[in-house]
Design an enzyme around this catalytic site. Structure first.
Site, short mmCIF file in Angstrom:
data_model
loop_
_atom_site.label_atom_id
_atom_site.label_comp_id
_atom_site.label_asym_id
_atom_site.label_seq_id
_atom_site.Cartn_x
_atom_site.Cartn_y
_atom_site.Cartn_z
CD GLU A 16 -19.53 -38.68 -4.30
OE1 GLU A 16 -19.05 -39.03 -3.22
OE2 GLU A 16 -19.97 -37.53 -4.48
CG HIS A 47 -15.34 -38.05 -5.15
ND1 HIS A 47 -15.29 -36.76 -5.62
CD2 HIS A 47 -16.07 -38.01 -4.01
CE1 HIS A 47 -15.93 -35.97 -4.79
NE2 HIS A 47 -16.42 -36.69 -3.81
CG HIS A 69 -14.75 -38.36 0.65
ND1 HIS A 69 -15.90 -39.07 0.48
CD2 HIS A 69 -14.93 -37.18 -0.03
CE1 HIS A 69 -16.76 -38.37 -0.26
NE2 HIS A 69 -16.21 -37.22 -0.57
C1 BGC Z 1 -19.39 -34.68 -0.75
C2 BGC Z 1 -19.25 -33.19 -0.65
C3 BGC Z 1 -17.79 -32.84 -0.61
C4 BGC Z 1 -17.12 -33.40 -1.84
C5 BGC Z 1 -15.65 -33.10 -1.94
C6 BGC Z 1 -18.66 -35.15 -1.96
O1 BGC Z 1 -18.72 -36.53 -2.04
O2 BGC Z 1 -20.72 -35.07 -0.79
O3 BGC Z 1 -19.92 -32.69 0.49
O4 BGC Z 1 -17.59 -31.45 -0.53
O5 BGC Z 1 -17.31 -34.77 -1.87
O6 BGC Z 1 -15.00 -33.34 -0.80
#
Ligand code: BGC
Length: 377
Positions: free
Chosen positions: A341, A206, A132
């Site tokens: 997402e 998210h 991310h």
């Molecule tokens: C991911 C997860 C992650 C979460 C929070 C999601 O987009 O797919 O693996 O734990 O975000 O970080």
């Protein structure tokens, strides 16, 4: 007037009049102070209310959606996204709740990728991978915000410049994310980005949803449909293997709506790696169309997602651990919320067979996702 007070006032006025409010464009939007960054910068909250009294609240930290308030089948308003009441928790303990994630949403293997034979190294903030956007991804930046109102909707345009080298990514990237909330209970998210040097981009929203209310427990009973015949299997560090696998005859098959918990405990290696669902589905259409639909029988609330992106990450909130106290001092438990997402595939820069996430200076990245909310009577 604070956002919450504004909303209460609108709802009270609606009760008195017994009908829909005729919201002129002046009172769809209100602003209030949400908090302060450690360096003293103000964080502002934008509350956008529509004709029926539904509302969303957005802050200029991380483009975070802090609440989405909608009626259930009995007309009771409820907040359907997980989140926090203060800046500190969003900065220190939030698993990206409600935020815009980027420059690269999801994972890049070992934090490494190359463009034109030049290798770039990112922080391995989700060891051994980059997740991310890095240690200070878009979710932790203070965005410039300019709110707008029309007779049909209102929203906020958020913008940001992520400098050349920010978190290890090449190119100075100009990003704009526009949230628009209208009278049909549709939240539209428009993304736009340009760069001055070739870079990679994968940007997403998210939010963790619980259509029964953010403080109502687990999401296992939500019935989910994902418009995908294929998904991208992962390894034990949640990086795609590169395979595009069929969902047929596996627990990954959401072509017909089924409760999230129906197959989640099946003995299936992919579910073991993700501790549940944490995968990218390859959407059947690559033009703007319906990607997913979720229905919560208890509240009657429905969420439909439309996008022009090629993939959608369905994360069933497996890593939420009950240690984090969110809004209204509610402890969020494992699978207390889910994310959908819209995105390009994880780790695309390292997979030639995935749709490209390369952005070059002569191009503009543009994308649209719509979250459409309604109630089944
Ligand atoms: C991911 C997860 C992650 C979460 C929070 C999601 O987009 O797919 O693996 O734990 O975000 O970080």
């Amino acid at each position: 007037m604070t956002g919450r007070l504004f909303l209460l006032t609108v709802q009270f006025a609606m009760l008195l009049s017994g009908c829909e409010m005729d919201l002129s464009k002046e009172n769809r939007l209100s602003t209030s102070k949400f908090g302060e960054m450690p360096d003293g910068r103000d964080i502002t909250k934008y509350t956008i209310t529509n004709k029926s009294g539904s509302s969303i609240e957005v802050i200029n930290l991380g483009g975070i959606i802090v609440s989405i308030n909608l009626p259930d089948l009995e007309g009771n308003m409820g907040d359907i996204v997980l989140g926090y009441d203060n800046v500190t928790q969003y900065l220190q303990e939030s698993p990206y709740m409600g935020a815009i994630v980027g420059r690269y949403a999801n994972r890049i293997a070992n934090g490494k990728f190359s463009i034109d034979n030049e290798e770039y190294t990112l922080a391995q903030n989700n060891a051994p991978n980059a997740l991310h956007g890095g240690l200070e991804g878009f979710d932790k930046k203070v965005w410039s915000a300019s709110p707008f109102e029309t007779n049909e909707n209102a929203g906020v345009i958020l913008s940001l410049i992520s400098e050349d080298g920010d978190q290890g990514y090449p190119g100075s990237l100009k990003v704009e994310v526009t949230y628009t909330f209208d009278d049909q209970n549709q939240l539209t998210v428009d993304y736009k980005a340009t760069t001055d040097k070739s870079t990679v981009i994968n940007i997403s929203q998210h939010s963790y949803f619980n259509l029964n209310g953010h403080n109502s427990g687990q999401i296992g009973d939500h019935e989910m449909m994902i418009n995908a015949n294929h998904y991208t299997p992962i390894n034990d560090t949640l990086i795609p293997t590169g395979e595009i696998a069929r969902v047929e005859n596996t627990p990954m098959d959401f072509r017909k709506a089924k409760p999230i918990n129906e197959d989640i405990n099946t003995d299936f290696k992919q579910l073991e790696y993700g501790l549940g669902y944490d995968h990218n589905w390859v959407l059947n259409q690559d033009e703007f169309s319906q990607a997913a639909k979720v229905y919560a029988p208890k509240s009657g609330r429905i969420m439909e997602i439309y996008t022009d992106q090629p993939g959608i990450q369905f994360y069933s909130g497996n890593f939420i651990d009950g240690m984090s106290y969110g809004k209204d001092n509610f402890a969020y438990a494992k699978r207390g919320g889910f994310c959908l997402e819209t995105q390009h595939f994880p780790d695309s820069p390292n997979h030639k067979n995935f749709p490209s996430t390369l952005l070059i200076p002569s191009e503009t990245f543009e994308s649209k996702t719509v979250f459409k909310f309604s109630v089944r009577q």
